[in-house]
Design a protein around this motif. Structure first.
Motif, mmCIF file in Angstrom:
data_model
loop_
_atom_site.group_PDB
_atom_site.id
_atom_site.type_symbol
_atom_site.label_atom_id
_atom_site.label_comp_id
_atom_site.label_asym_id
_atom_site.label_seq_id
_atom_site.Cartn_x
_atom_site.Cartn_y
_atom_site.Cartn_z
ATOM 1 N N THR A 296 -8.687 0.188 -2.850
ATOM 2 C CA THR A 296 -8.557 1.592 -2.426
ATOM 3 C C THR A 296 -9.632 1.953 -1.386
ATOM 4 O OG1 THR A 296 -10.055 2.361 -4.166
ATOM 5 C CG2 THR A 296 -7.725 2.303 -4.713
ATOM 6 N N THR B 239 1.147 10.532 -7.901
ATOM 7 C CA THR B 239 1.122 9.679 -6.701
ATOM 8 C C THR B 239 0.191 8.494 -6.893
ATOM 9 O OG1 THR B 239 1.811 11.292 -5.064
ATOM 10 C CG2 THR B 239 0.239 9.656 -4.320
ATOM 11 N N ALA C 205 -13.639 4.212 2.050
ATOM 12 C CA ALA C 205 -14.853 3.845 2.801
ATOM 13 C C ALA C 205 -14.553 3.735 4.288
ATOM 14 C CB ALA C 205 -15.438 2.541 2.283
ATOM 15 N N THR D 275 -4.361 -0.011 -0.447
ATOM 16 C CA THR D 275 -3.720 1.271 -0.766
ATOM 17 C C THR D 275 -4.523 2.449 -0.236
ATOM 18 O OG1 THR D 275 -4.869 1.612 -2.864
ATOM 19 C CG2 THR D 275 -2.859 0.308 -2.959
ATOM 20 N N GLY E 266 -16.535 11.036 -4.094
ATOM 21 C CA GLY E 266 -16.387 9.797 -4.863
ATOM 22 C C GLY E 266 -16.819 9.938 -6.304
ATOM 23 N N VAL F 194 -6.142 6.094 -8.373
ATOM 24 C CA VAL F 194 -5.356 4.869 -8.174
ATOM 25 C C VAL F 194 -5.989 3.741 -8.981
ATOM 26 C CG1 VAL F 194 -4.565 3.164 -6.482
ATOM 27 C CG2 VAL F 194 -4.622 5.591 -5.851
HETATM 28 N N1 LIG Z 1 -1.183 4.318 0.017
HETATM 29 C C1 LIG Z 1 -0.800 5.348 -0.719
HETATM 30 O O1 LIG Z 1 0.366 5.651 -0.872
HETATM 31 C C2 LIG Z 1 -1.873 6.115 -1.424
HETATM 32 C C3 LIG Z 1 -1.581 6.888 -2.552
HETATM 33 C C4 LIG Z 1 -2.645 7.496 -3.246
HETATM 34 C C5 LIG Z 1 -3.928 7.372 -2.755
HETATM 35 N N2 LIG Z 1 -4.142 6.662 -1.620
HETATM 36 C C6 LIG Z 1 -5.497 6.486 -1.093
HETATM 37 O O2 LIG Z 1 -6.231 5.718 -2.034
HETATM 38 C C7 LIG Z 1 -7.591 6.101 -1.987
HETATM 39 C C8 LIG Z 1 -8.041 6.487 -3.386
HETATM 40 O O3 LIG Z 1 -7.331 7.635 -3.804
HETATM 41 P P1 LIG Z 1 -7.609 8.239 -5.236
HETATM 42 O O4 LIG Z 1 -6.683 9.399 -5.391
HETATM 43 O O5 LIG Z 1 -7.630 7.160 -6.242
HETATM 44 O O6 LIG Z 1 -9.106 8.804 -5.013
HETATM 45 P P2 LIG Z 1 -10.281 8.950 -6.070
HETATM 46 O O7 LIG Z 1 -9.745 9.360 -7.385
HETATM 47 O O8 LIG Z 1 -11.320 9.772 -5.414
HETATM 48 O O9 LIG Z 1 -10.846 7.463 -6.224
HETATM 49 C C9 LIG Z 1 -11.579 6.842 -5.213
HETATM 50 C C10 LIG Z 1 -12.694 6.034 -5.851
HETATM 51 O O10 LIG Z 1 -13.241 5.186 -4.843
HETATM 52 C C11 LIG Z 1 -14.629 4.938 -5.110
HETATM 53 N N3 LIG Z 1 -15.369 5.327 -3.908
HETATM 54 C C12 LIG Z 1 -15.512 6.569 -3.387
HETATM 55 N N4 LIG Z 1 -16.208 6.548 -2.244
HETATM 56 C C13 LIG Z 1 -16.527 5.258 -2.012
HETATM 57 C C14 LIG Z 1 -17.238 4.584 -0.989
HETATM 58 N N5 LIG Z 1 -17.760 5.219 0.053
HETATM 59 N N6 LIG Z 1 -17.354 3.231 -1.064
HETATM 60 C C15 LIG Z 1 -16.821 2.566 -2.095
HETATM 61 N N7 LIG Z 1 -16.143 3.166 -3.107
HETATM 62 C C16 LIG Z 1 -15.981 4.482 -3.064
HETATM 63 C C17 LIG Z 1 -14.976 5.781 -6.347
HETATM 64 O O11 LIG Z 1 -14.763 4.943 -7.475
HETATM 65 P P3 LIG Z 1 -15.964 4.080 -8.143
HETATM 66 O O12 LIG Z 1 -17.085 5.049 -8.337
HETATM 67 O O13 LIG Z 1 -15.369 3.591 -9.429
HETATM 68 O O14 LIG Z 1 -16.322 2.985 -7.199
HETATM 69 C C18 LIG Z 1 -13.892 6.829 -6.346
HETATM 70 O O15 LIG Z 1 -13.725 7.380 -7.631
HETATM 71 C C19 LIG Z 1 -7.680 7.222 -0.953
HETATM 72 O O16 LIG Z 1 -8.015 6.661 0.311
HETATM 73 C C20 LIG Z 1 -6.279 7.757 -0.922
HETATM 74 O O17 LIG Z 1 -5.977 8.422 0.271
HETATM 75 C C21 LIG Z 1 -3.148 6.042 -0.960
#
Ligand SMILES: NC(=O)c1ccc[n+]([C@@H]2O[C@H](COP(=O)([O-])OP(=O)(O)OC[C@H]3O[C@@H](n4cnc5c(N)ncnc54)[C@H](OP(=O)(O)O)[C@@H]3O)[C@@H](O)[C@H]2O)c1
Length: 330
Positions: free
Chosen positions: A223, A129, A249, A245, A320, A162
């Protein structure tokens, strides 16, 4: 026949517990296709479901897992035959339908996607995803005219699922990538994926109160949401595209209309869960061909067992701390 599954239960006092249990095939929901899962993957939404977030999963007990890749065990629809390799990402899988953190799922035929021919089931789950979302973001940007000559693209949450795939895809497509991360030690990882510059989260701080800032990038895959998204809009070059996406935060956005009406900036979204099948097929085709990032996938993936997932990884993604993509081998 019984099979292994991650099982999330809600106690009468509201406490959420998780364990690995044996379930019966007969208890799976109705659906035309029974699939024996070989790999699944961990997405942010799964951690929310596994910790009792009612916005994702209304009723427990429940098995999360919005992604699954495996082999058709039995199909009551002629579209798929037994032994065919298939993938499922999104729809209601793992939300209010028992999901991919198990050895079997049963799903409606409309959710089942044939495995892209030149990718393995494991590679499909490394992408999953998260990758489908990143690739759709790039596809939509380019549909609005974005091209590498316009300037760099920012990726936020760049070490996450993502984010990591977005960095690799943008680099593969010829873009200069500014990877923004909160992880001080992630520079080598992000440069290996193709980032041209790595910046700390403070790069997107702005307390000037100005509606527009000097332009610094030509677009973004975000993201994070909230303040960060507002800054991405304010400092985007004319005619650039920002794709939202995720909301790690904040789900809120406070901004003005100036980036749109003075600079012609576009703000668009990706919602991969409900993407029509014809769009999915188109994006997977691109991931097999011009956006093929197979050579980067080994650096992105961490492969674990269902037991390890339950013990260590769910809280870590919510905090995170995640890097890249976590794939669960059944
Ligand atoms: N729209 C869609 O279809 C879709 C699909 C998939 C995911 N999503 C959404 O996309 C987001 C990311 O998903 P993911 O699976 O990639 O999650 P993930 O693997 O946990 O990646 C999120 C990254 O965001 C950064 N982060 C975490 N908390 C933060 C904060 N408070 N402030 C700033 N940066 C922060 C961290 O990266 P760094 O340490 O490198 O900054 C973390 O590794 C989620 O909200 C998820 O629900 C949406």
């Amino acid at each position: 026949m019984s099979f292994k599954a991650l099982w999330i239960t809600e106690k009468p006092d509201g406490k959420i517990e998780r364990s690995i249990v044996q379930r019966e095939l007969g208890d799976l929901p109705a659906g035309e296709v029974l699939i024996k899962i070989k790999y699944s993957s961990l997405n942010y939404k799964d951690a929310l479901s596994a910790t009792g977030n009612k916005g994702i999963t209304k009723k427990y007990p429940h098995t999360p897992g919005i992604d699954a890749a495996g082999v058709v065990e039995m199909s009551r629809d002629a579209t798929f035959a037994a032994d065919e390799e298939v993938i499922i990402t999104g729809f209601d899988l793992g939300m209010n339908t028992h999901g991919g953190f198990a050895e079997y799922i049963r799903v409606p035929v409309a959710w089942v996607c044939p495995k892209p021919r030149t990718l393995t089931l494991r590679e499909c789950m490394i992408i999953g995803t998260a990758g489908l979302t990143a690739a759709t973001a790039l596809y939509k940007m380019e549909a609005l005219g974005q091209h590498p000559g316009m300037g760099p693209i920012v990726v936020t949450g760049s070490t996450g699922g993502v984010g990591s795939i977005a960095v690799a895809l943008l680099a593969k497509a010829g873009y200069e990538v500014i990877a923004v991360t909160g992880k001080a030690t992630a520079s080598d990882y992000l440069k290996h994926l193709g980032a041209t510059r790595v910046e700390p989260r403070e790069f997107l701080d702005d307390n000037s109160g100005k509606a527009l800032l000097k332009s610094k990038w030509a677009g973004a895959i975000d993201t994070i949401g909230g303040h960060c998204l507002n800054v991405l809009l304010k400092a985007c070059n004319r005619e650039g595209t920002i794709v939202t996406t995720g909301i790690v935060a904040s789900h809120a956005l406070t901004t003005t209309l100036y980036p749109f009406i003075l600079n012609g900036v576009s703000l668009i979204g990706v919602g991969s869960a409900e993407m029509p099948m014809k769009n999915r097929l188109l994006i997977w085709k691109k991931l097999e061909e011009e956006w093929n990032i197979k050579e980067k996938l080994p650096a992105i993936v961490k492969e674990i067992t269902l037991e390890e997932l339950s013990a260590n990884f769910i809280e870590s993604i919510l905090e995170g701390k995640n890097m890249g993509r976590v794939v669960i081998k059944m």
